[in-house]
Design an enzyme around this catalytic site. Structure first.
Site, mmCIF file in Angstrom:
data_model
loop_
_atom_site.group_PDB
_atom_site.id
_atom_site.type_symbol
_atom_site.label_atom_id
_atom_site.label_comp_id
_atom_site.label_asym_id
_atom_site.label_seq_id
_atom_site.Cartn_x
_atom_site.Cartn_y
_atom_site.Cartn_z
ATOM 1 N N ASP A 203 48.850 40.835 42.224
ATOM 2 C CA ASP A 203 47.619 40.372 41.600
ATOM 3 C C ASP A 203 47.352 39.051 42.304
ATOM 4 O O ASP A 203 48.060 38.070 42.059
ATOM 5 C CB ASP A 203 47.801 40.155 40.101
ATOM 6 N N HIS A 204 46.373 39.028 43.189
ATOM 7 C CA HIS A 204 46.286 37.866 44.078
ATOM 8 C C HIS A 204 45.988 36.574 43.314
ATOM 9 O O HIS A 204 46.258 35.490 43.812
ATOM 10 C CB HIS A 204 45.306 38.099 45.236
ATOM 11 N N HIS A 266 43.260 40.183 36.731
ATOM 12 C CA HIS A 266 43.265 38.736 36.969
ATOM 13 C C HIS A 266 43.074 37.920 35.691
ATOM 14 O O HIS A 266 43.817 36.986 35.418
ATOM 15 C CB HIS A 266 42.143 38.342 37.938
HETATM 16 C C1 BG6 Z 1 39.033 41.258 43.533
HETATM 17 C C2 BG6 Z 1 37.871 42.073 43.045
HETATM 18 O O1 BG6 Z 1 40.220 41.674 42.911
HETATM 19 O O2 BG6 Z 1 38.806 39.893 43.234
HETATM 20 C C3 BG6 Z 1 36.574 41.583 43.653
HETATM 21 O O3 BG6 Z 1 38.068 43.438 43.382
HETATM 22 C C4 BG6 Z 1 36.404 40.101 43.414
HETATM 23 O O4 BG6 Z 1 35.460 42.300 43.124
HETATM 24 C C5 BG6 Z 1 37.649 39.350 43.840
HETATM 25 O O5 BG6 Z 1 35.283 39.671 44.158
HETATM 26 C C6 BG6 Z 1 37.573 37.894 43.443
HETATM 27 O O6 BG6 Z 1 38.642 37.213 44.013
HETATM 28 P P1 BG6 Z 1 38.536 35.674 44.316
HETATM 29 O O7 BG6 Z 1 39.875 35.283 44.831
HETATM 30 O O8 BG6 Z 1 37.423 35.503 45.314
HETATM 31 O O9 BG6 Z 1 38.177 35.032 43.014
#
Ligand code: BG6
Length: 515
Positions: A203-204, A266
């Site tokens: 989960d980044h 997230h």
């Molecule tokens: C991803 C989603 O997991 O997270 C995208 O699939 C979203 O739709 C993105 O834009 C948002 O990530 P960050 O790091 O730009 O907030």
């Protein structure tokens, strides 16, 4: 590749970089399935470059890209180079680049083709024999989720799921299932081949520096924990607003929507880290045990409660950042009567001793006025205002705000006296900004996570039982939304701060923070 290197003496004399250290990583072969895809192009390959640039990669490190596109090795190296040049947060250094590219190979073929795995096994064995030792193996599945069970199964069938005297790990990226039932099925399929400790579910958001700072702030300071409960906290607002649409991802997004795309993973992870009990140690299982307890304490709304506790909406045409953009239903690949939400807001409750009665509001949407990801903890009002007689009007509840993006940092709003003869108070901010306090730029989430996967540290990855608990919360909402065919889905103008309907979720006295 260069060996991991400690910071130089000059660096450590500098208090602003003291403590920024490099961790030992076992020599590793990293295999990226889907190496010519978008995620690899934008995130993974640039992250590898930045790790190499900082000397964070192990002294022996090999990359094998597996992709369906027919590429000669040289062509693949060109695409790697192109990704790094376009998306690296640092300007590439030719020497570092050369080192990385020299250690890069490509295996072409479709993921169901046994030849691919035979070739992979041969290349991995070759790397081991060149190194004179068994390298750890990390299989990163940067592919569409329908390939996860297939690739895991083939790795197992070709005996690539284990290695004597070296670790083997598999990394997968969301979506982990489409609902609770499919997530359970996927977990079972992966666990047929790999053991749970070998599986790293990314989960980044958990790799973002400010998310980890949330834990540092809570558990490395005596100041916050005493107020971290229902006695002092009035409510919490978690916002993930984006100023982009769905890009070219209609195929994925139409079946996903805002709740599956950002909330199920997230945003609920952020909630869990904010609300969990202090773990006894910062290690993978103890931390995840605590998160799991919080997730299990969130009582999902019943079908009847969904309407009062959730809002969904879709963006209509509008102007974002000065540019006219189409509505969601006019995007290429989106059905003209699509009911997929691009905005979701929820009011949740964590039913335990610490949080009983504290609402947690979550909202996320595409094509809003700006990109902002933050967690705002709003404290209760003070019980008595002693300054009224001299005309004080500006006392507001304290807020602790963690900004994940765009300006990573933490700010605490406090009431302070406006200079002058009257006792007039207004909120001012005490700020911590990542870029000001530490001389370095914050690393990309993927840098940290790839490194952790190579080190076998699963603390910032999602465990199988957590995945199921996360789906357990959103499943009833999805079901109720699905059943509700009657009304049309609310629309919000692109470039706005979301649908008006979202206000109805808030309990009396609460307002959404400005985007
Ligand atoms: C991803 C989603 O997991 O997270 C995208 O699939 C979203 O739709 C993105 O834009 C948002 O990530 P960050 O790091 O730009 O907030």
């Amino acid at each position: 590749m260069s060996a991991t290197s400690p910071l130089s003496a000059a660096d450590t004399d500098n208090p602003l970089v003291a403590g920024l250290e490099r961790l030992p990583v076992h020599p590793t072969s990293l295999v990226i399935f889907g190496a010519t895809g978008d995620l690899a192009h934008r995130k993974l390959l640039p992250a590898l470059y930045n790790l190499a640039h900082e000397g964070q990669l192990p002294e022996r490190f090999e990359v094998i890209g597996v992709g369906r596109r027919s590429h000669e090795e040289e062509e693949f190296r060109d695409t790697v180079l192109n990704s790094i040049e376009r998306f690296s947060r640092r300007r590439p250094d030719p020497n570092v680049l050369e080192g990385l590219l020299n250690d890069t190979r490509y295996v072409q073929g479709s993921f169901d083709d046994d030849e691919v795995y035979t070739e992979l096994a041969r290349t991995l064995a070759e790397f081991d024999s060149q190194a004179g030792r068994k390298l750890d193996r990390v299989f990163y599945l940067s592919t569409a989720p329908e390939f996860f069970p297939l690739i895991a199964g083939k790795l197992g069938a070709h005996n690539l799921d284990h290695s004597d005297h070296a670790a083997v790990r598999i990394v997968i990226e969301k979506p982990f299932g489409y609902d609770l039932a499919s997530a359970r099925k996927l977990n079972a399929e992966l666990l047929e081949v790999f053991e749970e400790p070998q599986i790293f579910r990314i989960d980044h958001y958990l790799g973002k520096e400010t998310v980890q700072n949330l834990m540092a702030l809570r558990f490395a300071n005596a100041l916050f924990e005493p107020v971290w409960n229902r006695n002092y906290i009035d409510h919490v607002q978690i916002t993930a607003s984006e100023d982009i649409g769905i890009g070219g991802r209609a195929g994925y997004y139409e079946h996903s929507g805002a709740l599956r795309d950002l909330v199920q993973n997230h945003m609920l992870q952020l909630l869990a880290l904010l609300a969990m009990e202090p773990p006894t140690a910062f290690d993978a299982d103890r931390l995840r045990d605590e998160k799991l307890k919080v997730l299990e304490a969130i009582v999902p709304p019943t079908l009847d409660e969904v309407a009062g506790m959730t809002v969904r909406a879709q963006y209509a045409p509008g102007v974002v950042g000065g540019v006219q953009v189409p509505g969601y239903r006019e995007e290429a690949g989106v059905a003209p009567y699509s009911r997929t939400p691009t905005y979701a807001a929820l009011r949740l409750h964590v039913s335990n001793w610490r949080w009983a009665g504290v609402p947690f509001y979550l909202r996320t949407g595409k094509q809003l006025s700006r990109k902002l990801t933050e967690i705002a903890v709003i404290l209760k009002q003070i019980p008595h205002i002693a300054f009224q007689s001299s005309g004080s009007v500006g006392i507001q509840a304290n807020q602790i705000v963690f900004t994940l993006q765009p300006d990573e940092g933490v700010s605490v709003s406090i009431g302070a006296k406006i200079p002058g003869s009257r006792m007039r108070i207004r909120p001012v901010n005490m700020e911590f900004r990542y870029g000001t306090s530490f001389l370095s730029e914050s690393p990309e989430a993927y840098e940290r996570l790839i490194l952790d996967a190579m080190r076998g540290d699963a603390t910032l990855f999602t465990r199988n039982d957590e995945i199921e608990a996360l789906w357990g919360i959103v499943d009833p909402i999805l079901e109720a939304w699905d059943k509700d065919k009657s009304s049309t889905i609310p629309q919000y103008e692109a470039g706005s701060s979301g649908p008006r309907e979202a206000d109805a979720l808030l309990l009396p006295g609460h307002v959404w923070r400005r985007l």
